[in-house]
Design a protein around this motif. Structure first.
Motif, PDB file in Angstrom:
ATOM      1  N   VAL A  16     -51.957 -45.396  12.211  1.00  0.00           N
ATOM      2  CA  VAL A  16     -52.824 -44.611  11.316  1.00  0.00           C
ATOM      3  C   VAL A  16     -52.460 -43.150  11.545  1.00  0.00           C
ATOM      4  O   VAL A  16     -52.551 -42.662  12.664  1.00  0.00           O
ATOM      5  CB  VAL A  16     -54.312 -44.846  11.635  1.00  0.00           C
ATOM      6  N   MET A  17     -52.044 -42.463  10.500  1.00  0.00           N
ATOM      7  CA  MET A  17     -51.554 -41.099  10.674  1.00  0.00           C
ATOM      8  C   MET A  17     -52.637 -40.087  10.272  1.00  0.00           C
ATOM      9  O   MET A  17     -52.440 -39.227   9.407  1.00  0.00           O
ATOM     10  CB  MET A  17     -50.254 -40.911   9.901  1.00  0.00           C
ATOM     11  N   ASN A  18     -53.779 -40.244  10.899  1.00  0.00           N
ATOM     12  CA  ASN A  18     -54.879 -39.302  10.755  1.00  0.00           C
ATOM     13  C   ASN A  18     -55.807 -39.546  11.952  1.00  0.00           C
ATOM     14  O   ASN A  18     -55.619 -40.521  12.679  1.00  0.00           O
ATOM     15  CB  ASN A  18     -55.568 -39.478   9.393  1.00  0.00           C
ATOM     16  N   PRO A  19     -56.820 -38.676  12.179  1.00  0.00           N
ATOM     17  CA  PRO A  19     -57.621 -38.831  13.408  1.00  0.00           C
ATOM     18  C   PRO A  19     -58.675 -39.927  13.364  1.00  0.00           C
ATOM     19  O   PRO A  19     -59.488 -40.024  14.297  1.00  0.00           O
ATOM     20  CB  PRO A  19     -58.252 -37.447  13.584  1.00  0.00           C
ATOM     21  N   LEU A  43     -52.488 -43.988  -2.380  1.00  0.00           N
ATOM     22  CA  LEU A  43     -51.539 -42.905  -2.659  1.00  0.00           C
ATOM     23  C   LEU A  43     -51.248 -42.162  -1.362  1.00  0.00           C
ATOM     24  O   LEU A  43     -52.174 -41.692  -0.694  1.00  0.00           O
ATOM     25  CB  LEU A  43     -52.137 -41.959  -3.710  1.00  0.00           C
ATOM     26  N   ALA A  44     -49.967 -42.034  -1.017  1.00  0.00           N
ATOM     27  CA  ALA A  44     -49.537 -41.486   0.282  1.00  0.00           C
ATOM     28  C   ALA A  44     -50.033 -42.419   1.395  1.00  0.00           C
ATOM     29  O   ALA A  44     -50.765 -42.011   2.306  1.00  0.00           O
ATOM     30  CB  ALA A  44     -50.003 -40.054   0.475  1.00  0.00           C
ATOM     31  N   CYS A  45     -49.582 -43.652   1.324  1.00  0.00           N
ATOM     32  CA  CYS A  45     -50.099 -44.742   2.173  1.00  0.00           C
ATOM     33  C   CYS A  45     -49.580 -44.693   3.598  1.00  0.00           C
ATOM     34  O   CYS A  45     -50.066 -45.434   4.458  1.00  0.00           O
ATOM     35  CB  CYS A  45     -49.734 -46.089   1.560  1.00  0.00           C
ATOM     36  N   VAL A  65     -48.016 -46.174  -2.103  1.00  0.00           N
ATOM     37  CA  VAL A  65     -46.951 -45.283  -2.578  1.00  0.00           C
ATOM     38  C   VAL A  65     -46.757 -44.189  -1.541  1.00  0.00           C
ATOM     39  O   VAL A  65     -47.737 -43.599  -1.080  1.00  0.00           O
ATOM     40  CB  VAL A  65     -47.328 -44.635  -3.936  1.00  0.00           C
ATOM     41  N   ASP A  66     -45.519 -43.920  -1.174  1.00  0.00           N
ATOM     42  CA  ASP A  66     -45.262 -42.848  -0.200  1.00  0.00           C
ATOM     43  C   ASP A  66     -43.838 -42.342  -0.406  1.00  0.00           C
ATOM     44  O   ASP A  66     -42.978 -43.059  -0.928  1.00  0.00           O
ATOM     45  CB  ASP A  66     -45.426 -43.355   1.237  1.00  0.00           C
ATOM     46  N   ILE A  67     -43.606 -41.090   0.037  1.00  0.00           N
ATOM     47  CA  ILE A  67     -42.241 -40.558  -0.040  1.00  0.00           C
ATOM     48  C   ILE A  67     -41.442 -40.836   1.231  1.00  0.00           C
ATOM     49  O   ILE A  67     -40.235 -40.652   1.244  1.00  0.00           O
ATOM     50  CB  ILE A  67     -42.181 -39.028  -0.310  1.00  0.00           C
ATOM     51  N   GLY A  68     -42.101 -41.258   2.283  1.00  0.00           N
ATOM     52  CA  GLY A  68     -41.411 -41.441   3.569  1.00  0.00           C
ATOM     53  C   GLY A  68     -40.777 -42.821   3.668  1.00  0.00           C
ATOM     54  O   GLY A  68     -41.492 -43.815   3.808  1.00  0.00           O
ATOM     55  N   GLY A  93     -42.007 -43.215  -3.778  1.00  0.00           N
ATOM     56  CA  GLY A  93     -42.130 -42.292  -4.903  1.00  0.00           C
ATOM     57  C   GLY A  93     -43.136 -41.197  -4.626  1.00  0.00           C
ATOM     58  O   GLY A  93     -43.813 -41.190  -3.598  1.00  0.00           O
ATOM     59  N   ASP A  94     -43.201 -40.261  -5.571  1.00  0.00           N
ATOM     60  CA  ASP A  94     -44.123 -39.139  -5.485  1.00  0.00           C
ATOM     61  C   ASP A  94     -45.503 -39.609  -5.934  1.00  0.00           C
ATOM     62  O   ASP A  94     -45.724 -39.871  -7.121  1.00  0.00           O
ATOM     63  CB  ASP A  94     -43.612 -38.004  -6.378  1.00  0.00           C
ATOM     64  N   ALA A  95     -46.422 -39.705  -4.979  1.00  0.00           N
ATOM     65  CA  ALA A  95     -47.768 -40.191  -5.305  1.00  0.00           C
ATOM     66  C   ALA A  95     -48.505 -39.224  -6.225  1.00  0.00           C
ATOM     67  O   ALA A  95     -49.436 -39.614  -6.919  1.00  0.00           O
ATOM     68  CB  ALA A  95     -48.561 -40.407  -4.015  1.00  0.00           C
ATOM     69  N   GLY A  96     -48.065 -37.968  -6.241  1.00  0.00           N
ATOM     70  CA  GLY A  96     -48.681 -36.977  -7.118  1.00  0.00           C
ATOM     71  C   GLY A  96     -48.407 -37.249  -8.583  1.00  0.00           C
ATOM     72  O   GLY A  96     -49.035 -36.646  -9.459  1.00  0.00           O
ATOM     73  N   CYS A 109     -56.655 -41.952  -1.209  1.00  0.00           N
ATOM     74  CA  CYS A 109     -55.690 -40.916  -0.818  1.00  0.00           C
ATOM     75  C   CYS A 109     -56.230 -40.339   0.491  1.00  0.00           C
ATOM     76  O   CYS A 109     -57.208 -39.584   0.498  1.00  0.00           O
ATOM     77  CB  CYS A 109     -55.541 -39.831  -1.881  1.00  0.00           C
ATOM     78  N   ILE A 110     -55.618 -40.748   1.570  1.00  0.00           N
ATOM     79  CA  ILE A 110     -56.140 -40.462   2.910  1.00  0.00           C
ATOM     80  C   ILE A 110     -55.184 -39.496   3.601  1.00  0.00           C
ATOM     81  O   ILE A 110     -54.089 -39.879   4.004  1.00  0.00           O
ATOM     82  CB  ILE A 110     -56.242 -41.767   3.748  1.00  0.00           C
ATOM     83  N   GLY A 111     -55.595 -38.254   3.699  1.00  0.00           N
ATOM     84  CA  GLY A 111     -54.783 -37.297   4.444  1.00  0.00           C
ATOM     85  C   GLY A 111     -53.633 -36.715   3.657  1.00  0.00           C
ATOM     86  O   GLY A 111     -52.627 -36.302   4.253  1.00  0.00           O
TER      87      GLY A 111
HETATM   88  C1  LIG Z   1     -51.122 -37.462   7.126  1.00  0.00           C
HETATM   89  S1  LIG Z   1     -50.105 -38.750   6.522  1.00  0.00           S
HETATM   90  C2  LIG Z   1     -51.337 -39.969   6.051  1.00  0.00           C
HETATM   91  C3  LIG Z   1     -50.743 -41.333   5.811  1.00  0.00           C
HETATM   92  C4  LIG Z   1     -51.757 -42.451   5.580  1.00  0.00           C
HETATM   93  N1  LIG Z   1     -52.547 -42.239   4.400  1.00  0.00           N
HETATM   94  C5  LIG Z   1     -52.632 -42.634   6.784  1.00  0.00           C
HETATM   95  O1  LIG Z   1     -53.780 -42.196   6.744  1.00  0.00           O
HETATM   96  O2  LIG Z   1     -52.147 -43.203   7.774  1.00  0.00           O
HETATM   97  C6  LIG Z   1     -49.562 -38.083   4.978  1.00  0.00           C
HETATM   98  C7  LIG Z   1     -48.640 -39.009   4.202  1.00  0.00           C
HETATM   99  O3  LIG Z   1     -48.389 -38.424   2.937  1.00  0.00           O
HETATM  100  C8  LIG Z   1     -47.066 -38.739   2.564  1.00  0.00           C
HETATM  101  N2  LIG Z   1     -46.754 -37.829   1.457  1.00  0.00           N
HETATM  102  C9  LIG Z   1     -46.753 -36.478   1.465  1.00  0.00           C
HETATM  103  N3  LIG Z   1     -46.511 -36.003   0.234  1.00  0.00           N
HETATM  104  C10 LIG Z   1     -46.362 -37.082  -0.583  1.00  0.00           C
HETATM  105  C11 LIG Z   1     -46.107 -37.256  -1.961  1.00  0.00           C
HETATM  106  N4  LIG Z   1     -45.962 -36.199  -2.798  1.00  0.00           N
HETATM  107  N5  LIG Z   1     -46.021 -38.502  -2.451  1.00  0.00           N
HETATM  108  C12 LIG Z   1     -46.149 -39.586  -1.620  1.00  0.00           C
HETATM  109  N6  LIG Z   1     -46.401 -39.480  -0.321  1.00  0.00           N
HETATM  110  C13 LIG Z   1     -46.516 -38.249   0.198  1.00  0.00           C
HETATM  111  C14 LIG Z   1     -46.289 -38.596   3.849  1.00  0.00           C
HETATM  112  O4  LIG Z   1     -45.045 -39.245   3.798  1.00  0.00           O
HETATM  113  C15 LIG Z   1     -47.273 -39.250   4.827  1.00  0.00           C
HETATM  114  O5  LIG Z   1     -47.055 -40.640   4.911  1.00  0.00           O
END
Ligand SMILES: C[S@@+](CC[C@H](N)C(=O)[O-])C[C@H]1O[C@@H](n2cnc3c(N)ncnc32)[C@H](O)[C@@H]1O
Length: 248
Positions: A16-19, A43-45, A65-68, A93-96, A109-111
């Motif tokens: 989990v990439m948040n607190p 979005l940004a999973c 969806v994530d860019i990483g 892909g770009d979640a935006g 959309c978490i974080g």
């Molecule tokens: C703080 S992490 C949170 C990830 C996840 N939601 C979680 O809580 O574990 C931010 C995420 O946003 C992704 N990210 C940033 N900009 C993005 C974009 N435009 N489209 C998709 N993913 C994006 C990053 O690759 C990263 O996985």
């Protein structure tokens, strides 16, 4: 389009990439009372922990969806480990710019509330994928205590601090956007430590194994900076929560 390797190293051990702690994510999943078959778009999973564990525990069906690309590979591996590959799919892909083909029950959309420009813009983006009774899950920062100007600058630079509100301000903003907050979980210092301190071990072990890497000088100075940044600013001042929103 990909995430810089720096972040892959820094977040290498966190699922989990948040607190929010994994147990809190499970608590939220149970609290939402999602029927089996609930459709979820994340979005940004990141590494897909929300989708994979909720697919296992509640039978949800999800798209992340994530860019990483490294994060997506970890998400697919986690889906295989939990035997939910038939319930979740991960898209690069770009979640935006991502809108679901058909409305879904839950949009998360978490974080990454910058993907739609700012938090209200991201909520408007999420709405485009949500069904009429859809639930939005927004993971965002707030101020736990009135920050001195140095804390705002240290945490956000001069620009982005304006989008960080108090917890009360966050809830008022959700109301202004037409939503009830129907559930929420918030991080505490322990959750911040688990998330941020884990990155120090990741960075330190990577530095010990890769002293000559071109990324090493940046990693070295950030490791030192991050420890002080965390105890001085992040831990005492920055709150973090996941808010479940339902349209009024
Ligand atoms: C703080 S992490 C949170 C990830 C996840 N939601 C979680 O809580 O574990 C931010 C995420 O946003 C992704 N990210 C940033 N900009 C993005 C974009 N435009 N489209 C998709 N993913 C994006 C990053 O690759 C990263 O996985």
């Amino acid at each position: 389009m990909d995430i810089p390797n720096y972040f892959v190293v820094r977040e290498s051990s966190q699922r989990v990439m948040n607190p929010i702690e994994p147990s809190q994510l499970a608590t939220l999943g149970a609290a939402l009372r999602l029927p089996s078959g609930t459709t979820v778009l994340d979005l940004a999973c990141g590494k897909g922990e929300l989708l994979c564990t909720w697919a296992r525990d509640h039978g949800i069906v999800g798209t992340g969806v994530d860019i990483g690309t490294a994060f997506l590979a970890a998400a697919r591996a986690r889906a295989a480990e939990l035997r939910v590959e038939d319930r979740v799919v991960f898209v690069h892909g770009d979640a935006g710019k991502h809108v679901a083909d058909a409305p879904v029950d839950v949009v998360a959309c978490i974080g990454a509330t910058w993907i739609g420009g700012d938090t209200p813009g991201t909520i408007r983006l999420m709405e485009q994928s949500a069904g009429e009774k859809g639930l939005l899950l927004v993971g965002d920062v707030y101020w736990r205590a009135d920050p001195p100007p140095e804390a705002v600058t240290a945490l956000f630079g001069d620009l982005h601090g304006v989008d960080c509100l108090s917890l009360r301000g966050q809830v008022e903003r959700f109301h202004e956007l037409g939503y009830d907050v129907v559930e929420m979980i918030t991080a505490d210092e322990r959750g911040w430590d688990r998330y941020v301190a884990a990155s120090w071990m990741n960075m330190r072990q990577w530095l010990d194994a890769n002293p000559g890497d071109p990324l090493a000088p940046e990693m070295r100075s950030d490791l030192t900076r991050s420890q002080l940044h965390h105890v001085r600013w992040q831990r005492p001042y920055l709150g973090w929560g996941i808010f479940a929103l339902q349209r009024r």
